[in-house]
Write a protein that holds these residues in place. Sequence first.
Motif, PDB file in Angstrom:
ATOM      1  N   ARG A   1      54.388  -1.939 -41.668  1.00 36.64           N
ATOM      2  CA  ARG A   1      54.027  -0.578 -41.224  1.00 36.64           C
ATOM      3  C   ARG A   1      54.997  -0.070 -40.161  1.00 36.64           C
ATOM      4  O   ARG A   1      55.419   1.086 -40.193  1.00 36.64           O
ATOM      5  CB  ARG A   1      52.612  -0.591 -40.648  1.00 36.64           C
TER       6      ARG A   1
ATOM      7  N   SER B   1      48.385  11.814 -40.494  1.00 37.33           N
ATOM      8  CA  SER B   1      47.203  10.954 -40.525  1.00 37.33           C
ATOM      9  C   SER B   1      47.478   9.630 -41.214  1.00 37.33           C
ATOM     10  O   SER B   1      46.821   8.635 -40.919  1.00 37.33           O
ATOM     11  CB  SER B   1      46.032  11.677 -41.187  1.00 37.33           C
ATOM     12  N   ASN B   2      48.450   9.589 -42.121  1.00 37.36           N
ATOM     13  CA  ASN B   2      48.723   8.270 -42.711  1.00 37.36           C
ATOM     14  C   ASN B   2      49.364   7.335 -41.674  1.00 37.36           C
ATOM     15  O   ASN B   2      49.023   6.154 -41.610  1.00 37.36           O
ATOM     16  CB  ASN B   2      49.529   8.355 -44.010  1.00 37.36           C
TER      17      ASN B   2
ATOM     18  N   ASP C   1      48.310  10.986 -49.723  1.00 34.72           N
ATOM     19  CA  ASP C   1      48.685   9.671 -50.254  1.00 34.72           C
ATOM     20  C   ASP C   1      47.726   9.240 -51.357  1.00 34.72           C
ATOM     21  O   ASP C   1      48.146   8.707 -52.399  1.00 34.72           O
ATOM     22  CB  ASP C   1      48.668   8.612 -49.144  1.00 34.72           C
ATOM     23  N   TRP C   2      46.427   9.446 -51.135  1.00 32.21           N
ATOM     24  CA  TRP C   2      45.448   9.043 -52.161  1.00 32.21           C
ATOM     25  C   TRP C   2      45.700   9.800 -53.458  1.00 32.21           C
ATOM     26  O   TRP C   2      45.580   9.250 -54.554  1.00 32.21           O
ATOM     27  CB  TRP C   2      44.009   9.303 -51.684  1.00 32.21           C
TER      28      TRP C   2
ATOM     29  N   ASP D   1      46.630   6.126 -39.589  1.00 35.06           N
ATOM     30  CA  ASP D   1      45.889   5.054 -40.261  1.00 35.06           C
ATOM     31  C   ASP D   1      46.577   3.703 -40.051  1.00 35.06           C
ATOM     32  O   ASP D   1      45.927   2.691 -39.790  1.00 35.06           O
ATOM     33  CB  ASP D   1      45.786   5.327 -41.768  1.00 35.06           C
ATOM     34  N   TRP D   2      47.907   3.698 -40.190  1.00 34.81           N
ATOM     35  CA  TRP D   2      48.638   2.430 -40.011  1.00 34.81           C
ATOM     36  C   TRP D   2      48.426   1.890 -38.598  1.00 34.81           C
ATOM     37  O   TRP D   2      48.287   0.684 -38.392  1.00 34.81           O
ATOM     38  CB  TRP D   2      50.139   2.623 -40.268  1.00 34.81           C
TER      39      TRP D   2
ATOM     40  N   GLU E   1      56.525   8.011 -48.435  1.00 30.79           N
ATOM     41  CA  GLU E   1      55.657   9.104 -48.001  1.00 30.79           C
ATOM     42  C   GLU E   1      56.173  10.459 -48.488  1.00 30.79           C
ATOM     43  O   GLU E   1      55.394  11.367 -48.760  1.00 30.79           O
ATOM     44  CB  GLU E   1      55.521   9.095 -46.476  1.00 30.79           C
TER      45      GLU E   1
ATOM     46  N   SER F   1      47.858  13.915 -44.478  1.00 28.59           N
ATOM     47  CA  SER F   1      48.792  13.122 -45.277  1.00 28.59           C
ATOM     48  C   SER F   1      48.125  11.888 -45.882  1.00 28.59           C
ATOM     49  O   SER F   1      48.562  11.413 -46.919  1.00 28.59           O
ATOM     50  CB  SER F   1      50.005  12.713 -44.443  1.00 28.59           C
ATOM     51  N   ASN F   2      47.059  11.375 -45.257  1.00 28.06           N
ATOM     52  CA  ASN F   2      46.414  10.226 -45.912  1.00 28.06           C
ATOM     53  C   ASN F   2      45.705  10.673 -47.192  1.00 28.06           C
ATOM     54  O   ASN F   2      45.760   9.986 -48.210  1.00 28.06           O
ATOM     55  CB  ASN F   2      45.495   9.442 -44.977  1.00 28.06           C
TER      56      ASN F   2
ATOM     57  N   ARG G   1      38.678   6.626 -53.924  1.00 25.51           N
ATOM     58  CA  ARG G   1      39.402   7.657 -53.156  1.00 25.51           C
ATOM     59  C   ARG G   1      38.709   9.009 -53.275  1.00 25.51           C
ATOM     60  O   ARG G   1      38.579   9.733 -52.289  1.00 25.51           O
ATOM     61  CB  ARG G   1      40.832   7.772 -53.681  1.00 25.51           C
TER      62      ARG G   1
ATOM     63  N   GLU H   1      38.150   7.420 -41.741  1.00 25.05           N
ATOM     64  CA  GLU H   1      39.302   8.159 -41.228  1.00 25.05           C
ATOM     65  C   GLU H   1      39.061   8.665 -39.814  1.00 25.05           C
ATOM     66  O   GLU H   1      39.996   8.771 -39.014  1.00 25.05           O
ATOM     67  CB  GLU H   1      39.625   9.325 -42.170  1.00 25.05           C
TER      68      GLU H   1
END
Lengths: 419, 419, 419, 419
Positions: free
Chosen positions: B353, B297-298, D301-302, B301-302, A387, D297-298, D353, C387
């Motif tokens: 995760r 937010s990641n 990530d993309w 998501d997990w 990350e 952050s998601n 994405r 999301e």
Amino acid sequence: MDFEFSPDALAMQDTLKKFTERHILPANREWHRLAESGTYPLDVIEPLKKLAKEAGLWNLFLPGLRDDEPGTRMSNLDYAPMAEIMGRIPWASEIFNCNAPDTGNMELLHMFATPEQEERWLKPILNGDIRSCFAMTEPDVASSDATNIRTTIRREGDQYVINGRKWFITNAAHPKCAFAIVLGVSDERDEADKHNRHSMVIVPMDTPGLRVVRNVPIMHHTSPEGHCELVFRDVRVPASNLLGEEGKGFALAQARLGPGRVHHCMRTIGQCELALELMCERALERRTFGKYLSEFSNVQDWIGYSRVEIDQARLLVLRAAWLMDRQGSQAARIDVSAIKLVAAQLQTRVLDRAIQVFGAMGLTPDTPLSYLWTWGRAMRFFDGPDEVHLRVLARNELGKAKANRGSTLPYYLVPEENA
Amino acid sequence: MDFEFSPDALAMQDTLKKFTERHILPANREWHRLAESGTYPLDVIEPLKKLAKEAGLWNLFLPGLRDDEPGTRMSNLDYAPMAEIMGRIPWASEIFNCNAPDTGNMELLHMFATPEQEERWLKPILNGDIRSCFAMTEPDVASSDATNIRTTIRREGDQYVINGRKWFITNAAHPKCAFAIVLGVSDERDEADKHNRHSMVIVPMDTPGLRVVRNVPIMHHTSPEGHCELVFRDVRVPASNLLGEEGKGFALAQARLGPGRVHHCMRTIGQCELALELMCERALERRTFGKYLSEFSNVQDWIGYSRVEIDQARLLVLRAAWLMDRQGSQAARIDVSAIKLVAAQLQTRVLDRAIQVFGAMGLTPDTPLSYLWTWGRAMRFFDGPDEVHLRVLARNELGKAKANRGSTLPYYLVPEENA
Amino acid sequence: MDFEFSPDALAMQDTLKKFTERHILPANREWHRLAESGTYPLDVIEPLKKLAKEAGLWNLFLPGLRDDEPGTRMSNLDYAPMAEIMGRIPWASEIFNCNAPDTGNMELLHMFATPEQEERWLKPILNGDIRSCFAMTEPDVASSDATNIRTTIRREGDQYVINGRKWFITNAAHPKCAFAIVLGVSDERDEADKHNRHSMVIVPMDTPGLRVVRNVPIMHHTSPEGHCELVFRDVRVPASNLLGEEGKGFALAQARLGPGRVHHCMRTIGQCELALELMCERALERRTFGKYLSEFSNVQDWIGYSRVEIDQARLLVLRAAWLMDRQGSQAARIDVSAIKLVAAQLQTRVLDRAIQVFGAMGLTPDTPLSYLWTWGRAMRFFDGPDEVHLRVLARNELGKAKANRGSTLPYYLVPEENA
Amino acid sequence: MDFEFSPDALAMQDTLKKFTERHILPANREWHRLAESGTYPLDVIEPLKKLAKEAGLWNLFLPGLRDDEPGTRMSNLDYAPMAEIMGRIPWASEIFNCNAPDTGNMELLHMFATPEQEERWLKPILNGDIRSCFAMTEPDVASSDATNIRTTIRREGDQYVINGRKWFITNAAHPKCAFAIVLGVSDERDEADKHNRHSMVIVPMDTPGLRVVRNVPIMHHTSPEGHCELVFRDVRVPASNLLGEEGKGFALAQARLGPGRVHHCMRTIGQCELALELMCERALERRTFGKYLSEFSNVQDWIGYSRVEIDQARLLVLRAAWLMDRQGSQAARIDVSAIKLVAAQLQTRVLDRAIQVFGAMGLTPDTPLSYLWTWGRAMRFFDGPDEVHLRVLARNELGKAKANRGSTLPYYLVPEENA
């Protein structure tokens, strides 16, 4: 643009491959037998180190090698495939004095050591007489943000006093480990700049107050050189053990990372390549439901995907190494984040497929797969979790987008009425 | 259709949860300490077994329980959430006499044992006085196709003589393991039908010629009960040790699988649920770059994906258990393949995760995550690799498609000219 | 717990299936021919609606149906498999007066309409005489956060004046579309509470100032009923067209979502199931490299994964419907987010596999696959992007973790020294 | 090894970029408006072609260019980044006479045409005066195995008579399309070798019996140049229209593929790069839940994953181009399969994405994303589906493994007793 190595680089690769086949692979079983029994396999390693030195395969990783230092010079780009070859056997790098974290420590000392420090610490590692460790990661803070580090390095008179706890300190269980380079906070004031408050000091492993608490198993695996937990309680070293300037520890830590990550990544590539070879050979031998596994299209898919993923990752790493040679570690900072991310994720993915082809045998210590799979998982944390690198990459892209604001507008096709 | 458990089932779940919190969790550290030190933790286990029996939490898994057998009856459906609760702690099932492979062996003996076999082998396991193992998997053949099994069981006079090698034999390192149920080929003729050539015999662990060669580490982890490698060299047992009929070993092995897979899958669900809880609590505590991990937010998501994946998998397993109760294991054959596939793949995914949220600590033995992640990988082979179950599922769908040939044609919209 | 539908529900499913096979499927090609030519296929639809009403297959979705309203009552749980059957053909729902967004609008009017509104708007939709649309989504704001909505609904005397732009307004191109229910800001003060500033009004489609700007193609596909862009310029309606209370528009919008999402999800499941059937039948027919596609293990994997993914998703949706029946939409809020997320992601995944089996034909309009794949992609935005739902799910889990702080501690195994 | 383009290549890239910004991007909206209205946008294209020719940006793709042919020579490696730049706008390649399938046809004619064929067909395409198509794919057979092709090319006297059906024939709807190169079976005998039974003939588009049945929409999108379905009914051409030798059609088809795939792949890379730019700029502008999307952050990530995936794919394609320059298409056969696989899968992934960042707008024709996403899906079939390339890659790896049998054995660590 040219995708071929120079003849010299190719010749070195050939030499290394032959050395490995002739000297290292035949000792592989014995190394593991000793390591498993709890003895560090010096009896295997030391004679091989001598051979390697004689063969000119020594300190290959150190680009800035000086005339008064032993070993062979290679650029990052030319060294990369050497690391790939070494990576296939978990203990091979040490034979060539190219193992982490000694490599990074040699670079640090090479760049920042005083003449006295060079004499006492750098020379013996360059010669392979002693080993060292690098004490940065701490159990109580998120390693993804190194400014969190809490171990204190306080100046008292002409000494530094170190207090704190570190873990995942590679090499600390090695019988020849002579010193640690320790990163800690030397400026504890609240108002201190968070990137200029850390320092590095050299701490001999036998200093009172320094205790190796345990060799932390990584996914149940305890390595002979150790990924150890260390406790520092009022550990005192002379002020002359400071490495570089006070307050510059963070910058030193950054400087240390570039080439080391290329090495790590190329070893990973080597391990993935080995896994692919194992997977193919196994698929050709194993039968189920009347067919060889190699004839099943899902197994073929795994092989095909592994091939293209490894090739792509290798090219990315080589390009980062090339850039580092040309413009230095700092310029290659984003690229190094990219390869760290890609290589670590690649390893569990390719290894997972290889294990699936091996069946239950893939779970056992009878093949290298179980170690490489779990090690791949660990790689996703070493030098920063995925990350952190994704964040670095994204910020870089977003920065470019900010600088080019409006450049994508001509591609929109919103009807006039709505535009 | 109703998604609520019966009041009785809910009450049993509550009892089990409380028992676990009161008696098992507090002993968790000691169990691991002993196991780690190489001692099977009988001192922890035996008193708890006594308590569990008194609490009516005994042999809960055995649907066909007879009046003369100790324990509590539960349907597969009602037992499933009990297995989920037990699954959270790797050693909990044994406390309730609900651990594999003893459960499957009890079922086998329950269904097929002669009165003498019942007396000698079934009763003591039902009472928890002895343990047992089930010797099926072999190192030299693809376990994905059980008809490959090569160990021989030859009739000589009034004895059977067993020769072969087995591995991943769970419980064989347990100090109370008294016998193995061994699957082998009893009809070695080339022309023998491949589904009717195997037999099962009961082999006391102390029979001469039977040797536990090693306790095979699974992803570097050596469990105290063992997943062992066994060698049989001219191992002789009386002919009366045959279980069921000669040549019916394969059918017995099949019969054994249904409920056991539901148990495995529900334990997996419990482990995933625990991992999700750990992940959430850790995300609420850990900070990096100025925020709690729970705010990224990641990470969210997990958590979100884990929630929906676990819930879906649990529903699938419960439906399979329900179907098994209604129509038997054979009718639920496809469903059991489905849950085996889904649960095993779920485990590494969710655990991966959780580990990522924990950072490097997730690699250590300091949390259950490292064990559960590697165990999840192993689960993808036990009771058949993913690919075998995918094959079963696909063949079933293709069979339906064949039976309904032409049914999709009305959905095509090919222009007249081309049709 | 019981996984079987009631006999009544099963009978209704059977009736619907037979009706579909007998009446709808044979008209499928003609419906598409007309739609393609730009004519809304009323000639196909209207006679079938009459037949459906006579067969008792009318307004099946409306759980709170009153005696004075036409149609058949079904619970959300029992209706769910009906939606699955309808979902297989993109235009089938309208035949049974069960198509979005009329269903949601009927629910809204059913719950909140004044007697006059009922007479003028609800009755004719319940009878299938007119159609309606629901105008919420706007092009200029992130639809993931509905409080962003900017269209204004200003009270002026005994009128409301509406200004703004909406898009993706389903049904607005339907020739029978008579009115829109419009969500907008009625309290524009900065200090207004963001959840209590919106209102809903009923706007006849022929009101001056309301213009259907375009029928927006979704992934190049223009549907006959339309997903339209609407402009409101000083659109005036009587104050009596307010639906519910002023300022409660957001709450009404929320109330509308629950059952509608179950319908959407079950139609998705039906579409995935159809794709799986198509994939299987195609795989049995198509040969390459000397084998039928159905014999390739990678194709088998796609079939197997599709089977277990669809089954799991369906169970999750059914459980949400069951919970909604028991405890209402609000109680099932998290579950509804879960199914929305799961179903939309499932659709492109399963459809992608089916397309791969079809080869290039899967790209053409000659099968339903191309439409269903692109529609699946669109589903990932309708009713909120993935999301948003992941965020809802994560917050719920984190909330539980907060409430149970410390509950995971007994599972840690940190050595005493370090704890 | 060197990762930098030559100064000349960089200069050409710069010229092309500036040309695109100055001349092509400003015409983008008008091109789409005309295409949408059903008119081939010759009015936009022809003046730009003239400009491009004058700027020396003409026939850049044709490595073997002779002195008597118009245009500029570039190696495959140097041309690759030019294709990337062109790929950003779907219609840009034609401006530079670099669009498929004309490029492949020019290569074929360049290599195999008789002087008469050159005069009549090659010269005018090289000049951009006419267009052409390549008729290979057929609806009734699996395109993954080209030996399946069934269209017949029968010799009758001094003519060839062609019968069959083709589809996905790009350019066949272009108003300037003058001829098709048709692949068919010329040797229908059962015993004919399957790789030596096909031939290629040149068929003028106005030949009686050749009918363009429809312009097949790809994922609902109908392109102006067409991906058409063609029917050949007793189509007669002079025997002198044979291209190359009779029976060598399959070899010609193979020869045609190499460079074309590099072009396709680099255009794909360009499209992915554009999608990443769009995604970043959108993320910087769009707010939800009180933050810019770029801060989630998601979303980061993309962006991060897209960056590393695109960079890796580009390097792989460049290496393939380099190898093709050095050793020819045949030597790069495996590499070309690799890039075809990687690039096509990359496109839907990155585009997916980007669409997710755009929200519902990403579904509309208002941005290039919807077209690029569906086109990416189609790319997974053109020049062979993923599975064919995975098979090629796997067979190559397995071949190496066979040649090195035993080479992985020294890595095994099976205990002596078991080995």
